[in-house]
Design an enzyme around this catalytic site. Structure first.
Site, PDB file in Angstrom:
ATOM      1  N   SER A   1     -18.281  18.759  -7.638  1.00  0.00           N
ATOM      2  CA  SER A   1     -18.528  17.372  -7.990  1.00  0.00           C
ATOM      3  C   SER A   1     -19.769  16.789  -7.311  1.00  0.00           C
ATOM      4  CB  SER A   1     -17.296  16.537  -7.623  1.00  0.00           C
ATOM      5  OG  SER A   1     -17.053  16.541  -6.211  1.00  0.00           O
TER       6      SER A   1
ATOM      7  N   LYS B   1     -23.254  10.631  -1.637  1.00  0.00           N
ATOM      8  CA  LYS B   1     -22.491  10.916  -2.854  1.00  0.00           C
ATOM      9  C   LYS B   1     -21.618   9.718  -3.214  1.00  0.00           C
ATOM     10  CE  LYS B   1     -19.044  14.314  -4.480  1.00  0.00           C
ATOM     11  NZ  LYS B   1     -18.303  15.537  -4.095  1.00  0.00           N
TER      12      LYS B   1
ATOM     13  N   SER C   1     -16.662  21.727  -4.084  1.00  0.00           N
ATOM     14  CA  SER C   1     -17.683  20.789  -4.564  1.00  0.00           C
ATOM     15  C   SER C   1     -18.952  20.715  -3.733  1.00  0.00           C
ATOM     16  CB  SER C   1     -17.075  19.385  -4.700  1.00  0.00           C
ATOM     17  OG  SER C   1     -16.123  19.375  -5.729  1.00  0.00           O
TER      18      SER C   1
END
Length: 501
Positions: free
Chosen positions: A151, A75, A175
Site C-alpha cells: 500500500s 504516507k 506494504s
C-alpha cells in the site's frame, strides 16, 4: 526546461543532508527541487502537496538533525500530520484534516526533514496495488503502465522517480517490501515494537504493521531507523534502542551466515520465472561472498497462515469503516464496493473466530523460530510476479455488483461460510504470498533490489525484481550488515528509470 539542482537526482537523503550542512545548498532550494520534480514527473504519487510558499517556510525553519533540510512526505495512512488532509485513499475521508502529529511524524520533524505532503495509498491500505477509485492509480516510474505496488505505492513511486530521496512507508502484510520490490528500492520492515505508532494507537493491526521509510540506499535506511526507533509512552510492545547506532552496522562484516531459501509459493500458486531466477542469483551471490546457502523453508502451512491473516484483515476493514463513519457520518456509503463487502464480512466474524485466528500467529512465529535455530536468514522472492499492469487487480464489473448487493443484504456470514470471500482474497494474495509471514511473526524483513529483467514492452530499462530476507526477532542490524555487503557487491542506487534520464 532543465530541473533545478541536477545533482539532486544523484544523491540519497544522507548525501542531500550533507550538502545542506555544508551550506552548499539551502533547505528551501532542496524543497524547490523536489516540488519541481513532483510536477514534472507526475505519477499520481501524491495525495496532497502543500503550497510551495508553505513548504519553503517550513524548510527555512527546519531544526538541526541528521536529515536537516531534506524533502520528505508521509504516507496518507496510519500516521496523521497536523494540518494536512488524511484521506487514507477513500472518498469517505476526503475532508478529514487531523490537528495533531503522530509520534513518528514528530520524530521526522525533529530529524530535520521538510514535509512536502502526503503520498498515495489504496483505500485504507487494503491492496498490494495503489489504485484508489476516488483518486486514480499511482504509476511505476520504471513502466508507467504498471503499478508500483501498495500500500506504500505513492512513497515508492516518488522515491523511484527521484522526486524524494526517501518517503514514509508502513507494512502490515508487505506494504514496504512489495512496492520496494516492484520499484527497485531498498525496503526494511522493522521488528514489532521497534518503531512507535502512537499516540492515538498502540499497535496497528495487532502489531502486524511496522513503519520505516523506503529508500534507495542501505545507509539511508539505517540512518532513518536511528532517527525514529525507540519506545514512546504507553507502547504495548517496545524494543529498547540498541547500544550502538544502526548506522554503525553499514559496512561491518556480517560474518558467515547460514541462509535457507525457497522459491515455492506458500499458497502453492505460480511464481514468475524472473522472480525464481532472482532468488537463485541471490543465492549464488551469497555463496560467492562466503555464506552457506541451501534450499530450506520454515514448516508453515501457507494457506492456514493466509486464513489467519485475512480473518484479522476482515475485522480490521470493519473497524476502519466504523472509524471513518465516526469521523464522517455516511462514510460507509462512500467507500469502495469491495471495501464495503469486506467490512460486512468482518462485522459477521465472531469474537471466538477472531481470537482463534490470532492464536495462529504464535504457531507461525514458533515455526520460524525453529527454522532460525539452524539458519540465520530466510530468503524468498519478494513477490511472485513482476509489477502488474495498472488495473490488473481491479474488481470486475460483476464483482463490484456482487459486492454491493452482498453488502446491502448483509450476507457477510453466508459468504464467509461459503468460502467465496476466502477464495477471492487468496486469488488476490497469489501475487504477493511471501511477505505476510514476517508480519504475523513480528520479524524484521527486507526487500533488496539485486536484479532487473531485460527490457519489456513499456519498460525500456527492464523491471526491478526484489528478493526478501527474513531475520530473527530484533535483528535489524544483522540485516543491514548483509544488505550493505550485497549493495557493495551489486550496486543498485545508480540505476534509474528512463523517466529520470
Amino acid at each position: 526546461m532543465p530541473l533545478p539542482l541536477p545533482e539532486y537526482d544523484d544523491l540519497d537523503a544522507t548525501g542531500l543532508a550533507a550538502l545542506a550542512r555544508r551550506g552548499d545548498v539551502s533547505a528551501a532550494e532542496l524543497a524547490d527541487a523536489a516540488l519541481a520534480r513532483a510536477e514534472a514527473r507526475d505519477l499520481g504519487a501524491f495525495a496532497h502537496l502543500d503550497p510551495a510558499a508553505a513548504v519553503r517556510r517550513r524548510a527555512e525553519a527546519a531544526p538541526p538533525g541528521p536529515f536537516q533540510g531534506v524533502p520528505f512526505a508521509v504516507k496518507d495512512l496510519v500516521h496523521p500530520v497536523a494540518g494536512m488532509p488524511m484521506r487514507e485513499g477513500s472518498d469517505a475521508l476526503r475532508h478529514h484534516v487531523p490537528t495533531t502529529d503522530a509520534t513518528l511524524v514528530q520524530r521526522y520533524r525533529a530529524a530535520g526533514l521538510v514535509l512536502l505532503g502526503k503520498t498515495t495509498t489504496p483505500e485504507f491500505g487494503l491492496m498490494g496495488v495503489t489504485e484508489p477509485e476516488a483518486y486514480g492509480p499511482t504509476r511505476n516510474p520504471w513502466a508507467p503502465d504498471r503499478t508500483p505496488g501498495g500500500s506504500s505505492g505513492g512513497a515508492a513511486a516518488a522515491v523511484a522517480a527521484r522526486v524524494l530521496p526517501a518517503a514514509d512507508a508502513s507494512d502490515g502484510g508487505g506494504s514496504i517490501r512489495i512496492p520496494s520490490g516492484y520499484s527497485g528500492l531498498f525496503g526494511l520492515k522493522p521488528s514489532r515494537g521497534r518503531v512507535p505508532d502512537g499516540p492515538t494507537v498502540g499497535e496497528v493491526w495487532h502489531g502486524a504493521n511496522a513503519s520505516l521509510p523506503v529508500t534507495r540506499t542501505v545507509r539511508d535506511a539505517a540512518a532513518f531507523l536511528d532517527a525514529v526507533a525507540g519506545p514512546s509512552p504507553g507502547d504495548p510492545v517496545a524494543l529498547p534502542r540498541p547500544a550502538r547506532p544502526f548506522a554503525d552496522a553499514v559496512g561491518e562484516d556480517p560474518g558467515r551466515l547460514r541462509v535457507g531459501f525457497s522459491v515455492r509459493s506458500p499458497l502453492g500458486t505460480d511464481v514468475d520465472p524472473a522472480c525464481v531466477e532472482a532468488v537463485e542469483d541471490a543465492a549464488a551471490l551469497l555463496a560467492e561472498l562466503g555464506h552457506d546457502v541451501e534450499e530450506a523453508a520454515p514448516e508453515v502451512d501457507g494457506r492456514a497462515l493466509a486464513r489467519s491473516y485475512f480473518m484479522m484483515y476482515f475485522g480490521q476493514v470493519a473497524a476502519s469503516v466504523r472509524r471513518a463513519e465516526a469521523i464522517a457520518p455516511g462514510a460507509r456509503r462512500r467507500v469502495e464496493p469491495v471495501t464495503r463487502l469486506l467490512a460486512e464480512v468482518g462485522e459477521r466474524v465472531s469474537a471466538a473466530e477472531y481470537a482463534a485466528s490470532l492464536d495462529g500467529w504464535n504457531v507461525y512465529a514458533r515455526a520460524v523460530g525453529r527454522f532460525h535455530e539452524r539458519y540465520d536468514l530466510y530468503l524468498t522472492p519478494t513477490t511472485a510476479v513482476l509489477a502488474p499492469h495498472v488495473g490488473a487487480q481491479a474488481p470486475t464489473a460483476t464483482e463490484r455488483l456482487l459486492a454491493g448487493a452482498a453488502a446491502r443484504a448483509r450476507a457477510g456470514r453466508l459468504l464467509l461460510k461459503s468460502g467465496f470471500v476466502e477464495q477471492l482474497v487468496i486469488e488476490r494474495l497469489a501475487d504477493t504470498p511471501f511477505t505476510q509471514l514476517a508480519n504475523l511473526a513480528g520479524l524484521p524483513a527486507m526487500s533488496v533490489p539485486l536484479t532487473q529483467t531485460a527490457p519489456l514492452p513499456g519498460a525500456p530499462r527492464g523491471l526491478p525484481v526484489g528478493v526478501q530476507f527474513v531475520g530473527r526477532p530484533a535483528s535489524e542490524a544483522g540485516l543491514l550488515r548483509l544488505a550493505a555487503q550485497l549493495e557493495a557487491a551489486r550496486p543498485w542506487a545508480d540505476r534509474r528509470p528512463a523517466l529520470v534520464g
